[in-house]
Design an enzyme around this catalytic site. Sequence first.
Site, PDB file in Angstrom:
ATOM      1  N   ARG A  97       0.815  -1.218   0.000  1.00  0.00           N
ATOM      2  CA  ARG A  97       0.000   0.000   0.000  1.00  0.00           C
ATOM      3  C   ARG A  97       0.843   1.259   0.000  1.00  0.00           C
ATOM      4  NH1 ARG A  97      -3.955  -2.521   3.951  1.00  0.00           N
ATOM      5  NH2 ARG A  97      -2.782  -1.234   5.395  1.00  0.00           N
ATOM      6  N   GLU A  99       2.379  -9.777  15.122  1.00  0.00           N
ATOM      7  CA  GLU A  99       1.667 -10.175  16.344  1.00  0.00           C
ATOM      8  C   GLU A  99       2.191 -11.539  16.811  1.00  0.00           C
ATOM      9  OE1 GLU A  99      -2.951 -10.017  17.883  1.00  0.00           O
ATOM     10  OE2 GLU A  99      -2.489 -10.077  15.747  1.00  0.00           O
TER      11      GLU A  99
END
Lengths: 174, 174
Positions: free
Chosen positions: A62, A99
């Site tokens: 992105r 994570e």
Amino acid sequence: MSSADWLKEHVRDIPDHPRPGVTFRDITPLLARPETLRAAIELLAAPYDGAGITKVVAVEARGFMFGAAVATAIGAGFVPVRKPGKLPGATHAEEYALEYGTDRLEIHRDALEPGERVLVVDDVLATGGTAAATARLVERLDGKVAGLAFLIELAFLEGRDRLAGYDVHAVVGY
Amino acid sequence: MSSADWLKEHVRDIPDHPRPGVTFRDITPLLARPETLRAAIELLAAPYDGAGITKVVAVEARGFMFGAAVATAIGAGFVPVRKPGKLPGATHAEEYALEYGTDRLEIHRDALEPGERVLVVDDVLATGGTAAATARLVERLDGKVAGLAFLIELAFLEGRDRLAGYDVHAVVGY
């Protein structure tokens, strides 16, 4: 209404994406309108126009949407930072935390001359892990991180703390 | 020297990448220089400026580098086409062939209004598989593919044959 509030109206909230309890900030409606797309690029670039930036560095995928456009807006070149194995030349790599586990980002070893002033651009500042890894890649090449510019800052994730000591610019905050 | 020849001088040939016998055309030197980056965007956009294009569509990741910049140059909006699972809203998908097996590309179902004139932008036209899949995605949404613009065309891979009937524009050819 401020420019930031106007842009925010074109960010779509998608609840429980990618998992329950998380609200995803979807910028595709903002990208789709010529006026908001142009404003986003201008507002990302504005603080750095005339600041002697010679390269804009952005992370796939992105970040690429804004990287080359901001580079052109301020008269700089563009340097892609990519996932492992995507750049064809010799690279340096830096790890960053996910994570669960870690991932790596790479930059071409010849992407910068020593001392170049670099602007790091990305769509979203979340925990700051990828931005910090990108800044380390720039510094591995003896570049100077003159700023990090994000379209959206998720302030509650405290990414700015991980980028302490850097100039951090966000167009829209949550 | 033509603009195309000048840009070509800033494309780096990497022999035997990603495998023996293949020459990879690395555009990172072209991206890195402000003048060549700007010229690449201008030359991609030029045939479509004033042509009533309302959306530029590009495929991740490298297509994103030019998509938003070309959209801004011609006053259009930008629509990303992504690998499966990356877009947060409801999507349509199209498959395309890889050397071994298939992959899929997705577009948001609300990315276009019926009848919009669309320019598809990518860095390289090789076999044309991803470009053809992207054109089908545009048409699934009743958009009109007004053109497909590539920085580099690898003509010996005959991608244009797969895009017969479309307006295909390439800045640099091999």
